[in-house]
Design an enzyme around this catalytic site. Structure first.
Site, short mmCIF file in Angstrom:
data_model
loop_
_atom_site.label_atom_id
_atom_site.label_comp_id
_atom_site.label_asym_id
_atom_site.label_seq_id
_atom_site.Cartn_x
_atom_site.Cartn_y
_atom_site.Cartn_z
N ASP A 13 0.81 -1.23 0.00
CA ASP A 13 0.00 0.00 0.00
C ASP A 13 0.84 1.27 0.00
O ASP A 13 0.42 2.30 0.53
CB ASP A 13 -0.96 0.02 1.21
N LYS A 16 1.90 2.06 -5.10
CA LYS A 16 2.45 1.49 -6.33
C LYS A 16 1.53 1.75 -7.52
O LYS A 16 1.98 2.06 -8.62
CB LYS A 16 2.68 -0.03 -6.17
N GLY A 40 -4.54 -4.32 -3.78
CA GLY A 40 -5.52 -3.29 -4.12
C GLY A 40 -4.73 -2.07 -4.51
O GLY A 40 -4.08 -1.46 -3.67
N HIS A 41 -4.70 -1.76 -5.80
CA HIS A 41 -3.88 -0.66 -6.31
C HIS A 41 -4.79 0.47 -6.76
O HIS A 41 -5.59 0.30 -7.69
CB HIS A 41 -2.99 -1.15 -7.45
N GLN A 229 2.06 -6.09 -3.04
CA GLN A 229 2.52 -6.22 -1.64
C GLN A 229 3.81 -5.41 -1.44
O GLN A 229 3.92 -4.35 -2.01
CB GLN A 229 2.71 -7.69 -1.25
P1 GDP Z 1 -0.71 0.26 -3.55
O1 GDP Z 1 -1.30 -1.00 -3.05
O2 GDP Z 1 0.75 0.34 -3.30
O3 GDP Z 1 -1.05 0.55 -4.98
O4 GDP Z 1 -1.37 1.44 -2.68
P2 GDP Z 1 -2.94 1.57 -2.28
O5 GDP Z 1 -3.68 2.05 -3.45
O6 GDP Z 1 -3.43 0.35 -1.59
O7 GDP Z 1 -2.85 2.67 -1.14
C1 GDP Z 1 -2.28 3.92 -1.37
C2 GDP Z 1 -3.32 5.00 -1.02
O8 GDP Z 1 -2.67 6.25 -0.94
C3 GDP Z 1 -4.38 5.15 -2.08
O9 GDP Z 1 -5.57 5.55 -1.47
C4 GDP Z 1 -3.82 6.26 -2.96
O10 GDP Z 1 -4.83 6.97 -3.66
C5 GDP Z 1 -3.17 7.14 -1.93
N1 GDP Z 1 -1.98 7.87 -2.41
C6 GDP Z 1 -0.98 7.44 -3.21
N2 GDP Z 1 -0.03 8.40 -3.33
C7 GDP Z 1 -0.44 9.44 -2.58
C8 GDP Z 1 0.12 10.73 -2.27
O11 GDP Z 1 1.22 11.09 -2.71
N3 GDP Z 1 -0.59 11.52 -1.42
C9 GDP Z 1 -1.80 11.14 -0.90
N4 GDP Z 1 -2.42 11.98 -0.07
N5 GDP Z 1 -2.35 9.95 -1.18
C10 GDP Z 1 -1.68 9.11 -2.00
P1 IMO Z 2 -0.86 -4.25 -2.21
O1 IMO Z 2 -0.40 -4.82 -3.52
C1 IMO Z 2 -0.94 -4.60 2.13
C2 IMO Z 2 -0.97 -8.65 3.80
C3 IMO Z 2 -2.22 -9.06 4.53
C4 IMO Z 2 -1.61 -10.01 5.55
C5 IMO Z 2 -0.50 -10.72 4.75
C6 IMO Z 2 -0.91 -12.06 4.19
O2 IMO Z 2 -2.16 -3.53 -2.29
O3 IMO Z 2 0.22 -3.44 -1.58
P2 IMO Z 2 -2.48 -12.80 2.17
O4 IMO Z 2 -3.93 -12.56 1.93
O5 IMO Z 2 -1.60 -12.26 1.10
O6 IMO Z 2 -2.16 -14.23 2.51
O7 IMO Z 2 -2.16 -11.96 3.52
O8 IMO Z 2 -0.18 -9.82 3.71
N1 IMO Z 2 -1.20 -8.16 2.41
C7 IMO Z 2 -1.14 -6.87 2.06
N2 IMO Z 2 -0.97 -5.77 2.80
N3 IMO Z 2 -1.04 -4.50 0.79
C8 IMO Z 2 -1.18 -5.60 0.02
O9 IMO Z 2 -1.16 -5.56 -1.31
C9 IMO Z 2 -1.29 -6.86 0.66
N4 IMO Z 2 -1.46 -8.12 0.22
C10 IMO Z 2 -1.39 -8.92 1.31
O10 IMO Z 2 -2.85 -7.96 5.14
O11 IMO Z 2 -0.98 -9.28 6.57
MG MG Z 3 -2.87 -1.67 -1.81
#
Ligand code: GDP
Ligand code: IMO
Ligand code: MG
Length: 435
Positions: A13, A16, A40-41, A229
């Site tokens: 999270d 990416k 979840g991207h 991840q």
């Molecule tokens: P990922 O799994 O690495 O793709 O990241 P996620 O989408 O799960 O979580 C990142 C969260 O931070 C999302 O809600 C993005 O919209 C938000 N986000 C990403 N970059 C920035 C930033 O530079 N500033 C802010 N405020 N939010 C951001």
């Molecule tokens: P993105 O790509 C954050 C965490 C779960 C748990 C552990 C194992 O959005 O960054 P699993 O279901 O994979 O067996 O769970 O890994 N986890 C993540 N945490 N971002 C993710 O993906 C994750 N995918 C798995 O919360 O701790």
């Molecule tokens: Mg994510």
């Protein structure tokens, strides 16, 4: 060469999705190489938020080839939902492998994988991992045990029934031992029927991913490998056993995409300006008090996949140095700098102490990691970060000092800074795909 691997440097999270979306402008092919819909991207374009779980985050750019690689595990139901949502927006075509393909070697997440995942978590009680419950671990287990169903099997109706029946037999033995609900006749038949339908819908997209990526690279196209991840959730190198069941490191992009390591190119690590973690496991810089809750609210730190509140804490340099080393990172993308605005004082963990001694490296043993005391350095905070920046000079001096300190310590160049979630709310300082 023009290729790039983009990975998470923390516990996932990091942002990416939004970085891959932005860099896809310069790429021709975008490849997911491991994991499944535990990811979840999030991508925000003109105020519209799209959360992608399986389809690469380059998909919002219409001319790119998006690939779900052989290292991924695919839940056909989730993939179809995601593809249908994207098809309704005119972004993919379910009848053609022109723009979107799924590797024929990718393993299928079957309904019983999800049930086993959840039953295992219940059985672990206080020692639970906090998985996403998406069946990721059990699907990879079946792959390693050589009883998994792959995409090229799913699209052959004759093969589905046998695979499901033998898979269910094994899953039932596990469920029985865990006091879970076992599968019975009618339910098994309806799973088979549903999987056959799903297989036929996905059939036009199933292809040899490695061959397609290789051919594109040979033709001079640029390939962007999208990690899921993060380094600290890697099956081997993360905080085992509180990890996911796949390898999340940059080197795995080769195996997980089906191409040689010489195709990978530079390695961009995405990291947040602070730390978060979802699920259980050690987190040395975690703030479990009101400050942690405050950071969660400011950063809107709630999972993009499960909606769970993310645990929050200060930036952790020993963990990041480890991530930079084991990924061979060449470039940094630091996101969410804007979230740190408004704090009078910022802290960064610069070292770990255990039993009064400094640890030379990030410990592999989670019991040690759980017991470390973080050593902090304090930084002057900053009030406001502009919505958009054209150069680092647009940032307050205190924000620049904070970034400089982190970048100096990590010893690789800073290439991207995020100051908001929307496309365009990032400063890209180097053409990372060009080298
Ligand atoms: P990922 O799994 O690495 O793709 O990241 P996620 O989408 O799960 O979580 C990142 C969260 O931070 C999302 O809600 C993005 O919209 C938000 N986000 C990403 N970059 C920035 C930033 O530079 N500033 C802010 N405020 N939010 C951001
Ligand atoms: P993105 O790509 C954050 C965490 C779960 C748990 C552990 C194992 O959005 O960054 P699993 O279901 O994979 O067996 O769970 O890994 N986890 C993540 N945490 N971002 C993710 O993906 C994750 N995918 C798995 O919360 O701790
Ligand atoms: Mg994510």
């Amino acid at each position: 060469m023009g290729n790039l691997v983009c990975i998470g440097a923390q516990w996932g999270d990091e942002g990416k999705g939004r970085i891959v979306d932005r860099l896809s402008e310069q790429a021709d092919v975008v490849v997911r190489f491991h994991g499944g819909n535990n990811a979840g991207h999030t991508v925000v374009v003109d105020g519209v938020t799209t959360v992608l779980h399986l389809v690469p985050s380059g998909v919002l750019h219409k001319s790119k080839l998006c690939v779900i690689g052989p290292g991924c595990v695919v839940d056909p139901e989730v993939l179809l939902q995601e593809l249908e949502m994207l098809a309704a927006r005119g972004l993919v075509d379910l009848t053609s492998p022109e723009r979107m393909i799924v590797s024929d070697q990718a393993h299928v997440i079957l309904p019983f994988h999800k049930r086993v995942d959840k039953a295992r978590e219940v059985a672990r009680g206080a020692g639970k991992i906090g998985t996403t419950g998406r069946g990721i671990g059990p699907a990879y287990e079946d792959k390693a045990a050589r009883r998994g169903l792959r995409m090229h099997d799913l699209i052959e109706p004759d093969r589905v029934a046998d695979a499901v029946r033998s898979g269910v037999m094994y899953a039932n033995s596990v469920l029985e031992a865990l006091d879970g609900e076992v599968y019975k006749g009618e339910e098994i038949e309806s799973i088979i029927a549903r999987l056959r339908q799903q297989g036929q819908k996905l059939k036009p997209l199933v292809d040899d991913a490695g061959a397609r990526i290789h051919a594109a690279a040979q033709a001079g196209k640029r390939v962007l490998f999208e990690g899921a991840q993060g380094a600290l959730l890697d099956l081997d190198h993360g905080t085992y056993p509180f990890v996911t069941s796949s390898n999340c490191l940059a080197a795995h992009a080769s195996v997980g995409a089906g191409v040689g390591p010489n195709l990978l190119g530079r390695v961009l690590a995405v990291l947040k300006a602070y730390s978060t973690r979802v699920g259980e496991g050690p987190f040395p810089t975690e703030m479990t008090d009101a400050r942690g809750e405050d950071l969660r609210q400011r950063g809107r730190e709630f999972g993009a996949t499960t909606g769970r509140p993310r645990r929050t804490g200060w930036l952790d340099l020993p963990a990041l140095e480890y991530a930079v080393r084991i990924n061979g990172v060449t470039d940094l993308a630091i996101t969410k700098l804007d979230v740190l605005a408004g704090y009078g004082e910022l802290k960064v963990c610069t070292a770990y102490e255990l039993d009064g001694r400094r640890l030379p490296h990030f410990p592999h043993d989670v019991r040690k990691l759980q017991a470390v005391t973080p050593v902090y350095e304090s930084f002057e905070g900053f009030d406001k970060v502009p919505d958009r920046i054209a150069s680092l000079d647009d940032l307050p001096a205190a924000a620049r000092r904070y970034l400089n300190f982190v970048v100096q310590r990590l010893g690789v160049r800073l290439s991207i800074v995020g100051v908001g979630p929307g496309r365009g709310q990032e400063l890209v300082m180097h053409d990372v795909l060009a080298g």
